[in-house]
Design an enzyme around this catalytic site. Structure first.
Site, PDB file in Angstrom:
ATOM      1  N   TYR A  51      -2.357   0.144  -4.620  1.00 27.24           N
ATOM      2  CA  TYR A  51      -1.990  -0.437  -5.916  1.00 27.24           C
ATOM      3  C   TYR A  51      -0.585  -1.041  -5.916  1.00 27.24           C
ATOM      4  O   TYR A  51       0.077  -1.076  -6.947  1.00 27.24           O
ATOM      5  CB  TYR A  51      -2.143   0.597  -7.046  1.00 27.24           C
TER       6      TYR A  51
ATOM      7  N   CYS B  90      14.019  -9.994 -14.079  1.00 27.20           N
ATOM      8  CA  CYS B  90      14.808 -10.155 -15.298  1.00 27.20           C
ATOM      9  C   CYS B  90      14.298  -9.272 -16.428  1.00 27.20           C
ATOM     10  O   CYS B  90      13.964  -9.765 -17.508  1.00 27.20           O
ATOM     11  CB  CYS B  90      14.811 -11.618 -15.700  1.00 27.20           C
TER      12      CYS B  90
HETATM   13  C1  PLP Z   1     -10.297   2.805  -9.405  1.00 27.89           C
HETATM   14  C2  PLP Z   1     -11.618   3.366  -9.147  1.00 27.89           C
HETATM   15  C3  PLP Z   1     -11.817   4.176  -8.034  1.00 27.89           C
HETATM   16  C4  PLP Z   1     -10.716   4.599  -7.101  1.00 27.89           C
HETATM   17  O1  PLP Z   1      -9.722   5.358  -7.706  1.00 27.89           O
HETATM   18  P1  PLP Z   1      -8.572   6.016  -6.789  1.00 27.89           P
HETATM   19  O2  PLP Z   1      -7.725   6.745  -7.745  1.00 27.89           O
HETATM   20  O3  PLP Z   1      -7.854   4.895  -6.129  1.00 27.89           O
HETATM   21  O4  PLP Z   1      -9.250   6.889  -5.803  1.00 27.89           O
HETATM   22  C5  PLP Z   1     -13.100   4.624  -7.793  1.00 27.89           C
HETATM   23  N1  PLP Z   1     -14.133   4.292  -8.602  1.00 27.89           N
HETATM   24  C6  PLP Z   1     -13.959   3.530  -9.699  1.00 27.89           C
HETATM   25  C7  PLP Z   1     -15.126   3.200 -10.547  1.00 27.89           C
HETATM   26  C8  PLP Z   1     -12.705   3.043 -10.009  1.00 27.89           C
HETATM   27  O5  PLP Z   1     -12.535   2.290 -11.094  1.00 27.89           O
END
Ligand code: PLP
Length: 439
Positions: A397, A367
């Site tokens: 994600y 919505c």
């Molecule tokens: C989110 C994150 C990752 C992974 O990022 P990607 O873009 O999914 O590869 C690695 N290290 C830290 C500290 C993060 O916060």
């Protein structure tokens, strides 16, 4: 074996080819407009498990894990659990470490059998519960994000706890501002330029109960070029040299984080993993030579790059109205378009059509007028209620960021391999949804 099986990008009569780089490695065009993945018909899978449903190609995850190991043979590779926090995925990444950032992710890593020494605990806020879980898991490394946190660890951590210091190296990775985590003026890490990072290492070294294990930085997510990683390696080795000069200590680990991009739409470039490895490893060696430092153990933390392309989400079309094709999922299973304008493509599955293609907007069921899953998607002009749509590159994600908005149960995750489908996470039921509501 059909031609389409030999050359997966060649369509069967009239079917549009698969866009290269967007679909899992085992995806094939099958009769009647169907697709198979891991040898499983997506039409049959949708009928069996319902829609929306998320499909994971095990071969694609294994392929990418092997590519990483080959490109960085001596590095420790930690999967960023937050990209896809699913036990069956951690289990399939055998030999990888786990980057976690909450008591929940620690519990998941433990339940998947990840040994404590391979657990790296992140987060700019670690609650007392998170820290307690980290200590109970004998987490090998905790990545400190502030001087306050070093004090907290000094007071609470078991003797000998190894700690990395999270540094803001001031490198702009040219990504969405919500995903850029290494520039000055965002919430993560301690500034290299201001000297805060060097001071924090000194503060850490002054705690007799803690062991300074090394430095960490993470440029952000969806980082396309390799030069940002080279620049980060150069600056971080410079900081290792400053630590040695000021404190007389040689730190032995350098964690350069994750962030490697993947393409989401036709024509978007892939990350040059091999080139990145050559350039980053070369820079590390050269800079360490220049500063007369031993080359530190490299740690990497890819999330998206490992799992995004292994996932496909299947939706059922509920209605077609003007330029909108409304489906039975939406921002509750994929909030990324609404959160930061992420763009996707989609493909009609399970029906052969000769209709010309026209651009449509795929709308979710929620919505909010902003609940759009993909815009400017060329679908056959005769797309209609009951059709099945497949959205590629939905492995990272999506499950992780899913919500129960409108009290819609979250979709199941189904792994496919060798003609078999296995439930990794079942669909959320109404009972699940009402369980916590005690009023
Ligand atoms: C989110 C994150 C990752 C992974 O990022 P990607 O873009 O999914 O590869 C690695 N290290 C830290 C500290 C993060 O916060």
């Amino acid at each position: 074996m059909t031609l389409a099986e030999v050359l997966p990008s060649v369509g069967l009569a009239g079917e549009p080819p698969l866009d290269p780089g967007l679909w899992p490695v085992t995806t094939r065009i099958a009769d009647g407009g169907d697709l198979t993945c891991g040898g499983v018909s997506l039409v049959r899978l949708a009928a069996r498990f319902g829609t929306p449903v998320q499909v994971f190609d095990e071969a694609e995850i294994r392929r990418r894990a092997a590519l990483l190991r080959t490109a960085f043979p001596d590095a420790e590779i930690a999967f960023a659990t937050k990209a896809l926090p699913v036990r069956g995925i951690l289990r399939r990444l055998d030999g990888f470490s786990a980057d976690v950032c909450s008591a929940g992710e620690i519990a998941l890593a433990r339940s998947a059998g990840v040994p404590g020494e391979r657990i790296l605990v992140h987060g700019n806020v670690k609650t007392p519960e998170d820290l307690k879980a980290a200590f109970a898991a004998h987490a090998g490394r905790i990545v400190a994000d502030s001087a306050d946190e070093i004090d907290q660890l000094a007071a609470l951590a078991p003797a000998g706890q190894r700690v990395l210091v999270r540094v803001t190296p001031g490198v702009d990775a040219h990504t969405h501002h919500a995903l850029a985590t290494a520039v000055e003026g965002q919430k993560f890490g301690l500034s290299l330029a201001s000297g805060a990072a060097l001071d924090a290492v000194g503060h850490l070294l002054a705690q007799p109960g803690l062991r300074a294990a090394g430095l960490h930085c993470h440029l952000g997510s969806q980082v396309r070029g390799t030069s940002a990683y080279e620049e980060a390696a150069r600056r971080m080795v410079g900081l290792l040299a400053q630590v040695r000069d000021r404190h007389g200590v040689t730190l032995d680990q350098l964690d350069l984080g994750g962030g490697f991009t993947v393409p989401y739409r036709p024509g978007e470039g892939a990350f040059d993993l091999t080139g990145a490895a050559r350039r980053v490893l070369g820079t590390l060696r050269r800079e360490c030579d220049r500063h007369r430092l031993p080359v530190p153990r490299l740690v990497l933390e890819p999330g998206r790059w490992l799992v995004a392309t292994a996932g496909i989400t299947l939706y059922r079309v509920a209605a077609v109205k003007g330029g909108f094709v409304a489906v039975d999922g939406g921002m509750s299973d994929n909030p990324r378009p609404a959160l930061y304008g992420a763009r996707y493509t989609a493909r009609l599955v399970g029906r052969h059509t000769k209709a010309p293609r026209r651009p449509v907007t795929i709308a979710g069921r929620h919505c909010e007028a902003g609940d759009l899953l993909a815009e400017d998607v060329p679908l056959p002009a005769d797309v209609r209620a009951g059709d099945l749509l497949a959205v590629p590159v939905s492995g990272a994600y999506h499950h992780a960021l899913a919500s129960n908005y409108n009290l819609v149960g979250r979709p199941p995750l189904i792994a496919v391999a060798d003609g078999a489908a296995r439930v990794l996470v079942r669909r959320e039921t109404e009972e699940d949804l009402l369980r916590r509501d005690l009023g």
